[in-house]
Motif scaffolding. Structure first.
Motif, PDB file in Angstrom:
ATOM      1  N   LEU A 228      59.671  37.683  44.968  1.00 13.41           N
ATOM      2  CA  LEU A 228      58.998  38.811  44.339  1.00 13.41           C
ATOM      3  C   LEU A 228      57.954  38.326  43.333  1.00 13.41           C
ATOM      4  N   GLY A 229      58.315  37.288  42.564  1.00 10.93           N
ATOM      5  CA  GLY A 229      57.377  36.738  41.592  1.00 10.93           C
ATOM      6  C   GLY A 229      56.141  36.168  42.259  1.00 10.93           C
ATOM      7  N   LEU A 230      56.325  35.478  43.360  1.00 10.20           N
ATOM      8  CA  LEU A 230      55.187  34.924  44.098  1.00 10.20           C
ATOM      9  C   LEU A 230      54.323  36.037  44.679  1.00 10.20           C
ATOM     10  N   ALA A 231      54.982  37.079  45.194  1.00  8.42           N
ATOM     11  CA  ALA A 231      54.229  38.208  45.745  1.00  8.42           C
ATOM     12  C   ALA A 231      53.408  38.897  44.654  1.00  8.42           C
ATOM     13  N   TRP A 232      54.011  39.070  43.471  1.00 11.92           N
ATOM     14  CA  TRP A 232      53.286  39.669  42.347  1.00 11.92           C
ATOM     15  C   TRP A 232      52.094  38.802  41.957  1.00 11.92           C
ATOM     16  N   ALA A 233      52.302  37.482  41.867  1.00 14.63           N
ATOM     17  CA  ALA A 233      51.221  36.567  41.493  1.00 14.63           C
ATOM     18  C   ALA A 233      50.102  36.584  42.527  1.00 14.63           C
ATOM     19  N   ALA A 234      50.459  36.757  43.805  1.00 15.06           N
ATOM     20  CA  ALA A 234      49.446  36.785  44.865  1.00 15.06           C
ATOM     21  C   ALA A 234      48.497  37.967  44.694  1.00 15.06           C
ATOM     22  N   PHE A 235      48.975  39.043  44.071  1.00 10.95           N
ATOM     23  CA  PHE A 235      48.100  40.185  43.777  1.00 10.95           C
ATOM     24  C   PHE A 235      47.442  40.036  42.401  1.00 10.95           C
ATOM     25  N   TYR A 236      48.205  39.504  41.431  1.00 12.34           N
ATOM     26  CA  TYR A 236      47.702  39.406  40.060  1.00 12.34           C
ATOM     27  C   TYR A 236      46.506  38.453  39.968  1.00 12.34           C
ATOM     28  N   LEU A 237      46.591  37.301  40.619  1.00 11.20           N
ATOM     29  CA  LEU A 237      45.528  36.300  40.481  1.00 11.20           C
ATOM     30  C   LEU A 237      44.162  36.816  40.931  1.00 11.20           C
ATOM     31  N   PRO A 238      44.046  37.374  42.155  1.00  5.59           N
ATOM     32  CA  PRO A 238      42.706  37.825  42.579  1.00  5.59           C
ATOM     33  C   PRO A 238      42.259  39.120  41.920  1.00  5.59           C
ATOM     34  N   LEU A 239      43.216  39.971  41.512  1.00  8.72           N
ATOM     35  CA  LEU A 239      42.844  41.289  40.982  1.00  8.72           C
ATOM     36  C   LEU A 239      42.707  41.312  39.466  1.00  8.72           C
ATOM     37  N   VAL A 240      43.343  40.355  38.769  1.00  8.77           N
ATOM     38  CA  VAL A 240      43.309  40.364  37.305  1.00  8.77           C
ATOM     39  C   VAL A 240      42.800  39.037  36.743  1.00  8.77           C
ATOM     40  N   ALA A 241      43.459  37.935  37.097  1.00  5.51           N
ATOM     41  CA  ALA A 241      43.143  36.652  36.472  1.00  5.51           C
ATOM     42  C   ALA A 241      41.725  36.180  36.793  1.00  5.51           C
ATOM     43  N   LEU A 242      41.362  36.147  38.069  1.00  5.56           N
ATOM     44  CA  LEU A 242      40.019  35.681  38.433  1.00  5.56           C
ATOM     45  C   LEU A 242      38.925  36.568  37.855  1.00  5.56           C
ATOM     46  N   PRO A 243      39.044  37.909  37.916  1.00  3.79           N
ATOM     47  CA  PRO A 243      38.035  38.741  37.260  1.00  3.79           C
ATOM     48  C   PRO A 243      37.925  38.494  35.759  1.00  3.79           C
ATOM     49  N   ASN A 244      39.041  38.130  35.104  1.00  2.84           N
ATOM     50  CA  ASN A 244      38.988  37.832  33.674  1.00  2.84           C
ATOM     51  C   ASN A 244      38.095  36.634  33.381  1.00  2.84           C
ATOM     52  N   TYR A 245      38.165  35.615  34.235  1.00  4.99           N
ATOM     53  CA  TYR A 245      37.301  34.453  34.047  1.00  4.99           C
ATOM     54  C   TYR A 245      35.827  34.851  34.148  1.00  4.99           C
ATOM     55  N   ARG A 246      35.526  35.723  35.094  1.00  3.24           N
ATOM     56  CA  ARG A 246      34.128  36.146  35.262  1.00  3.24           C
ATOM     57  C   ARG A 246      33.664  36.987  34.071  1.00  3.24           C
ATOM     58  N   LYS A 247      34.559  37.831  33.554  1.00  2.00           N
ATOM     59  CA  LYS A 247      34.193  38.690  32.422  1.00  2.00           C
ATOM     60  C   LYS A 247      33.853  37.872  31.187  1.00  2.00           C
ATOM     61  N   MET A 248      34.516  36.724  31.010  1.00  3.37           N
ATOM     62  CA  MET A 248      34.272  35.908  29.836  1.00  3.37           C
ATOM     63  C   MET A 248      32.816  35.487  29.730  1.00  3.37           C
ATOM     64  N   PHE A 249      32.215  35.188  30.881  1.00 11.62           N
ATOM     65  CA  PHE A 249      30.851  34.662  30.877  1.00 11.62           C
ATOM     66  C   PHE A 249      29.800  35.761  30.972  1.00 11.62           C
ATOM     67  N   ARG A 250      30.227  36.958  31.323  1.00 12.96           N
ATOM     68  CA  ARG A 250      29.264  38.028  31.571  1.00 12.96           C
ATOM     69  C   ARG A 250      28.415  38.290  30.330  1.00 12.96           C
ATOM     70  N   GLY A 251      29.071  38.432  29.171  1.00 15.54           N
ATOM     71  CA  GLY A 251      28.324  38.721  27.957  1.00 15.54           C
ATOM     72  C   GLY A 251      27.492  37.553  27.495  1.00 15.54           C
ATOM     73  N   LEU A 252      27.993  36.341  27.698  1.00 18.38           N
ATOM     74  CA  LEU A 252      27.305  35.150  27.206  1.00 18.38           C
ATOM     75  C   LEU A 252      26.077  34.809  28.040  1.00 18.38           C
ATOM     76  N   ASN A 253      26.117  35.101  29.340  1.00 17.50           N
ATOM     77  CA  ASN A 253      25.035  34.694  30.234  1.00 17.50           C
ATOM     78  C   ASN A 253      24.067  35.817  30.598  1.00 17.50           C
ATOM     79  N   GLU A 254      24.313  37.035  30.121  1.00 18.77           N
ATOM     80  CA  GLU A 254      23.432  38.127  30.507  1.00 18.77           C
ATOM     81  C   GLU A 254      22.140  38.096  29.688  1.00 18.77           C
ATOM     82  N   ASP A 255      21.139  38.822  30.149  1.00 14.19           N
ATOM     83  CA  ASP A 255      19.859  38.896  29.445  1.00 14.19           C
ATOM     84  C   ASP A 255      20.052  39.464  28.055  1.00 14.19           C
ATOM     85  N   GLY A 256      19.388  38.870  27.075  1.00 14.38           N
ATOM     86  CA  GLY A 256      19.465  39.354  25.699  1.00 14.38           C
ATOM     87  C   GLY A 256      20.593  38.755  24.885  1.00 14.38           C
TER      88      GLY A 256
END
Length: 281
Positions: A146-174
């Motif tokens: 169950l833990g592995l199944a939860w992680a299989a959804f959590y990583l692509p839907l939450v963790a990976l998007p979090n990494y992208r969000k970190m850079f969004r503000g720093l790398n955007e125009d302005g």
């Protein structure tokens, strides 16, 4: 703490790839985990099936005193015993396999038993005796699945998007020129630094795994560290960067050296004003 000024190039810079190791590992796990989860679900199901079969036998059975039993139980990792046996009686053969928690290291004397309701159901008395023990093991494997199944959804839907969000503000125009900030991170011995950026109003734990480089650590103790990070000029999430500036895109050699010199000056100033003049690595 008062922040020192630094000299940034006039042209906009970008930060990229600083968490590539973490992202690549998560991507690998996203592919692997569903298969591991399915395998563990199937394994726990088969364990449960065998346990239920032995439970039924244990409700009403007789001992097969003339049966021949071969095989053995092997201790695995010091606390689990795997038993693989072959039972022969009256020209028939049954293969039985089961596992249970066992830290005693004792030898077991076993007997073959058969169900009075269905003589074709045959097992060992040890398998029936350990039903509760085996059920706990099967439940643990199911929960891990169950833990592995939860992680299989959590990583692509939450963790990976979090990494992208970190850079969004720093790398955007302005967002440029960036502001130098000091942030706190966990600094437990033998583990990567972990900081807690606020994303979508919630603090998220991010491990600083920086392609074999290190962040700019100003000071540290056994639990926490203070490190340099860049933030958008008008405020926003600060992101740590590597000490060699390998992941800051757009720097010429001259600009890189000038920025390094400026950061080392800021590091020295920050250590002096914080009362920590010892070099940090």
């Amino acid at each position: 703490m008062e922040m020192p000024s630094i000299r940034l190039p006039e042209k906009p810079l970008k930060i990229k790839g600083i968490f590539d190791n973490s992202i690549k590992m998560m991507t690998f796990l996203v592919v692997l985990m569903p298969f591991l989860a399915l395998g563990m679900f199937w394994f726990s199901y088969k364990l449960g099936e065998n346990i239920y079969s032995d439970y039924q036998i244990g409700q009403d059975y007789r001992v097969l005193s003339e049966a021949s039993i071969s095989g053995q139980c092997k201790a695995r990792k010091g606390f689990i015993s795997d038993c693989d046996v072959t039972i022969r009686n009256g020209g028939q053969t049954w293969e039985r396999s089961f596992s249970f928690f066992d830290v005693s290291g004792d030898d077991y004397v076993v007997q073959a038993i058969a169900s009075n309701q269905n003589p074709n159901q045959v097992t060992l008395d040890l398998a029936v005796e350990k039903i509760g023990n085996r059920s706990i093991l099967a439940a643990i494997i199911f929960l891990l699945a169950l833990g592995l199944a939860w992680a299989a959804f959590y990583l692509p839907l939450v963790a990976l998007p979090n990494y992208r969000k970190m850079f969004r503000g720093l790398n955007e125009d302005g967002a440029y020129p960036w502001r130098l900030e000091i942030i706190e991170a966990d600094a437990k011995k033998g583990k990567p630094l972990c900081f807690y950026p606020v994303l979508d109003g919630k603090a998220r734990k991010i491990a600083f795994v920086c392609n074999k480089t290190v962040p700019w650590v100003i000071s540290s103790d056994k639990k926490t560290a203070k490190i340099f990070a860049f933030a958008p000029k008008n405020g926003g999430q600060a992101v740590p960067f590597d000490k060699e500036l390998k992941h800051i895109v757009g720097l010429s050699k001259v600009e890189k050296q000038a920025l390094l010199d400026s950061l080392y000056e800021a590091l020295k100033y920050s250590q002096q004003t914080s009362g920590d003049e010892k070099p940090q690595v």
